[in-house]
Design a protein around this motif. Structure first.
Motif, PDB file in Angstrom:
ATOM      1  N   ASN A 228      -3.999   3.782  -0.962  1.00 11.18           N
ATOM      2  CA  ASN A 228      -3.106   4.916  -0.734  1.00 11.18           C
ATOM      3  C   ASN A 228      -3.887   6.232  -0.808  1.00 11.18           C
ATOM      4  O   ASN A 228      -4.798   6.366  -1.609  1.00 11.18           O
ATOM      5  CB  ASN A 228      -2.026   4.896  -1.824  1.00 11.18           C
ATOM      6  N   GLN A 230      -3.435   9.871  -1.857  1.00 11.82           N
ATOM      7  CA  GLN A 230      -2.490  10.675  -2.626  1.00 11.82           C
ATOM      8  C   GLN A 230      -2.125  11.978  -1.905  1.00 11.82           C
ATOM      9  O   GLN A 230      -0.981  12.402  -1.901  1.00 11.82           O
ATOM     10  CB  GLN A 230      -3.096  10.947  -4.009  1.00 11.82           C
ATOM     11  N   LYS A 233       0.836  11.747   0.433  1.00  7.33           N
ATOM     12  CA  LYS A 233       2.021  11.059  -0.087  1.00  7.33           C
ATOM     13  C   LYS A 233       3.282  11.451   0.684  1.00  7.33           C
ATOM     14  O   LYS A 233       3.550  12.628   0.902  1.00  7.33           O
ATOM     15  CB  LYS A 233       2.198  11.380  -1.566  1.00  7.33           C
ATOM     16  N   MET A 235       6.996   9.673   0.508  1.00  7.22           N
ATOM     17  CA  MET A 235       7.853   8.570   0.057  1.00  7.22           C
ATOM     18  C   MET A 235       8.992   8.287   1.031  1.00  7.22           C
ATOM     19  O   MET A 235       9.465   7.169   1.137  1.00  7.22           O
ATOM     20  CB  MET A 235       8.429   8.877  -1.335  1.00  7.22           C
ATOM     21  N   HIS A 238       7.607   6.017   3.462  1.00 12.96           N
ATOM     22  CA  HIS A 238       7.366   4.748   2.777  1.00 12.96           C
ATOM     23  C   HIS A 238       8.646   3.921   2.683  1.00 12.96           C
ATOM     24  O   HIS A 238       8.668   2.735   3.026  1.00 12.96           O
ATOM     25  CB  HIS A 238       6.808   5.040   1.378  1.00 12.96           C
TER      26      HIS A 238
ATOM     27  N   THR B  49       1.776   1.840   2.326  1.00 15.06           N
ATOM     28  CA  THR B  49       1.409   2.595   1.134  1.00 15.06           C
ATOM     29  C   THR B  49       2.408   3.728   0.920  1.00 15.06           C
ATOM     30  O   THR B  49       3.220   4.020   1.784  1.00 15.06           O
ATOM     31  CB  THR B  49       0.008   3.204   1.291  1.00 15.06           C
ATOM     32  N   GLU B  50       2.305   4.382  -0.226  1.00 12.79           N
ATOM     33  CA  GLU B  50       3.259   5.458  -0.523  1.00 12.79           C
ATOM     34  C   GLU B  50       3.044   6.670   0.380  1.00 12.79           C
ATOM     35  O   GLU B  50       3.883   7.554   0.433  1.00 12.79           O
ATOM     36  CB  GLU B  50       3.172   5.841  -2.000  1.00 12.79           C
ATOM     37  N   ASP B  51       1.917   6.706   1.105  1.00  9.86           N
ATOM     38  CA  ASP B  51       1.753   7.779   2.087  1.00  9.86           C
ATOM     39  C   ASP B  51       2.333   7.372   3.448  1.00  9.86           C
ATOM     40  O   ASP B  51       2.230   8.105   4.426  1.00  9.86           O
ATOM     41  CB  ASP B  51       0.276   8.191   2.217  1.00  9.86           C
TER      42      ASP B  51
END
Lengths: 257, 418
Positions: A228, A230, A233, A235, A238, B49-51
């Motif tokens: 991942n 960061q 990000k 969500m 996701h 993934t969270e991205d």
């Protein structure tokens, strides 16, 4: 309008199509037994599932429909949705009555419904191919259980036996209480006497598992985090791709519970 | 005992994640030897993934030791980070065990350059050969081409890999020279050409002799880093277009630069990666590959950059209002495809359905087109009378006010580099 009640099976549905012609019915409302609420004024016509009649209708449909639409018909049936049964009956009658090629008429409500419902079922099948996580048991069987929105298990054997030809595996549908078992030769339907519950953790008890299982679950969880970025990000994206109702299957999401 | 392998995987997955390719489709490798794996047909994203990026392959470096010092790369020689290297067996074990549990579609293997190009490439080839021959693995393998590796090694690699790729990194030679003086586009083109020629040769032989083995059946791809240097979108897409044409690439990936260095030549650490711009570039790429647009129509000297607030298809339509409205019931398929709000699947349904009768608004809405966007550009059986013709700015205003852009929710992600 006539009310037809059938037993919910594919054979029953195809028999109902047959009866529409036999009985020269015009507009027919089709309901499966479990969705049928008895009505004192309209007992309805009970469709008797009949292998021969069903076969004749299916053959007739196959003469008109290509492989792709035959499969769409079947997928729509697996959606188990009450509206889908009605659309399937209408669609079958429409296809039989019209010259070949009528499935391209996307402005027709039943054609569009079959196209969209089969797409939903197809998407769920594809999600199972993606989200199933096998756990290796101490006796060398790779086991996974699922609770799909639609009855997609009959669509899965080809994919999994082509891919995992050299390992034994079980995929079990906890909602519908049956599963698939591949024994290195063929895939069969099975029923387990005591199927595990869908716990929040998609895991068999550790005493049933291969000694390496914990390691690979851990490494996969690690990998999921390491890969991942960061700074990116997102969500919302996701969750759109991995809807929350599937998280219980996923080893990499177990820390969320 | 788990700790060593966990640490290695952490380091070498972290270092590999900036390579964005994750495709696992386009190959035709069937499981014919009753082995393990099947790479035929469409790819599968096993998780995200969270991205929000697809996880299809186990994407790792063999090692992050590297003799090069490319300013944009996290594994550059001068970067003070932990280094690690997998053994051949470790990569094979990880791949097989992840694959058997249905975690992945296969392996994406890349590496920092240690000692020299051939030494590195030889290690990569040893891993994929072991997977194919000893483990009878038929899953997907994406292998990085190491610039400067010998033809013999590339040819051998091509026999085991489904896809091979080598990254342009910066969209222009000047940009690359600025950040990675030791590299050049020429050394990317040479192996791309060599492998392209071999693919063609194997295919023509296969047409004659059935037993000819597969050679990179899913083709080649490359990646361009966006926003590390000052190139315009026009320069980026024209480069991409030239590589699609000259090297028959299957994909060009655009990777918004994630600041990872204090180098004065690069955006500072902590600045937002150019995510909107990256998204618009992919949309432009799709227009070229699936919608029949020429790159010059989307980006040219008058319009050197894509707009942030509208997608490139809408942007093109607003600049070319003389081509609209398009009559849904009579227009050519390729013109329907150019209507903002209508995708490939809907366009196909429209031309099929209209054979049975004229299409009305309610048909179009149900078919799944973005009607509110498309209505400004189309006529249908029950179109309202047009009282006056709107001009482009007005239509854009209506569309923007009616839609909630996915980017408005995240104002932080605005472009901040230029």
């Amino acid at each position: 309008m006539e009310l037809y009640i059938f037993d919910g099976s594919l054979e029953g549905l195809l028999t109902a199509v047959f009866e529409c012609y036999q009985r020269k019915s015009r507009v027919v409302k089709l309901v499966s037994e479990i969705h049928h609420v008895p009505d004192v004024f309209d007992a309805g016509f009970r469709v008797d599932s009949d292998r021969e009649k069903g076969k004749r209708v299916w053959k007739g449909l196959c003469r008109k429909l290509g492989k792709e639409w035959q499969l769409r018909f079947y997928k729509s049936f697996l959606s188990e949705q009450p509206e889908a049964f009605q659309h399937l009956l209408n669609f079958a009658r429409y296809i039989i009555d019209q010259p070949t090629g009528a499935w391209e008429n996307f402005a027709h409500p039943d054609v569009l419904a079959i196209s969209q419902t089969s797409q939903k079922v197809h998407r769920e099948k594809h999600r199972m191919e993606a989200f199933i996580r096998f756990q290796k048991t101490a006796d060398d069987i790779y086991y996974a259980h699922i609770e799909p929105d639609f009855d997609v298990l009959p669509l899965l054997p080809d994919h999994f036996q082509n891919r995992y030809a050299d390992q034994r595996w079980i995929i079990y549908d906890l909602k519908r209480k049956y599963g698939l078992y591949y024994d290195l030769e063929k895939t069969e339907e099975i029923e387990l006497d005591s199927a595990p519950q869908m716990s929040i953790v998609n895991a068999l008890p550790s005493d049933l598992l291969d000694s390496q299982e914990a390691l690979y679950t851990l490494l996969w969880q690690d990998y999921f985090k390491s890969t991942n970025i960061q700074a990116r990000k997102n969500m919302r994206l996701h969750v759109r791709h991995v809807p929350r109702r599937y998280w219980k299957y996923l080893s990499e999401k177990q820390d969320q519970f | 005992m788990y700790e060593r392998i966990r640490e290695k995987l952490g380091i070498l997955a972290d270092a590999a994640k900036y390579d964005v390719s994750c495709s696992s489709s386009g190959s035709n490798r069937k499981n014919e030897n009753k082995g393990i794996g099947d790479a035929e047909g469409t790819g599968i994203c096993h998780t995200y993934t969270e991205d929000g990026r697809c996880v299809s392959l186990l994407k790792i470096l063999l090692t992050n030791h590297c003799i090069f010092d490319c300013a944009f790369c996290v594994s550059r020689r001068s970067n003070d980070i932990k280094r690690a290297a997998f053994s051949v067996e470790e990569v094979v074990e990880l791949t097989m065990n992840f694959y058997r549990r249905n975690y992945i579609e296969g392996l994406f293997l890349s590496s920092g350059i240690f000692k020299n190009a051939d030494y590195t490439m030889e290690r990569l080839v040893r891993i994929v050969k072991k997977l194919r021959q000893e483990e009878r693995f038929n899953g997907y393998i994406h292998l990085k081409t190491i610039p400067g590796a010998s033809d013999e090694l590339l040819r051998e690699a091509g026999l085991y890999a489904d896809r091979m790729s080598i990254n342009l990194e910066m969209p222009t030679e000047n940009g690359l020279k600025l950040l990675a003086p030791e590299k050049s586009h020429a050394e990317v083109k040479k192996p791309l050409k060599y492998i392209q020629n071999n693919i063609t040769q194997f295919e023509s032989e296969k047409a004659l002799i059935k037993s000819v083995p597969k050679f990179v059946p899913a083709g080649q791809s490359t990646q361009i880093v966006v926003g590390a240097t000052a190139e315009s979108d026009k320069e980026i897409m024209h480069t991409a277009n030239a590589f699609y044409q000259n090297f028959s690439l299957k994909r060009v990936y655009y990777s918004g630069y994630i600041p990872i260095s204090n180098d004065a030549r690069l955006p500072v650490i902590g600045s937002q990666p150019p995510l909107i711009r990256e998204n618009r570039l992919y949309q432009a790429d799709w227009l070229m590959r699936f919608y029949g647009f020429k790159v010059q129509e989307i980006l040219n000297d008058l319009h050197p950059n894509l707009e942030a607030d509208v997608d490139p298809k809408l942007s093109w339509a607003l600049r070319n209002l003389d081509q609209f409205p398009v009559d849904i019931n009579t227009a050519d398929y390729f013109m329907i495809l150019r209507v903002p709000g209508i995708g490939v699947a809907s366009a196909l349904k429209i031309v099929q359905a209209r054979k049975f009768g004229r299409l009305y608004e309610n048909h179009l809405r149900k078919l799944g087109i973005a009607f509110r966007k498309a209505r400004h550009f189309i006529r249908f059986a029950d179109s309202p009378m047009l009282l006056k013709e709107y001009e482009a700015g007005h239509i854009k205003g209506i569309i923007l006010s009616e839609s909630k852009s996915k980017y408005q929710a995240n104002p932080n992600n605005q472009l901040s580099l230029f």
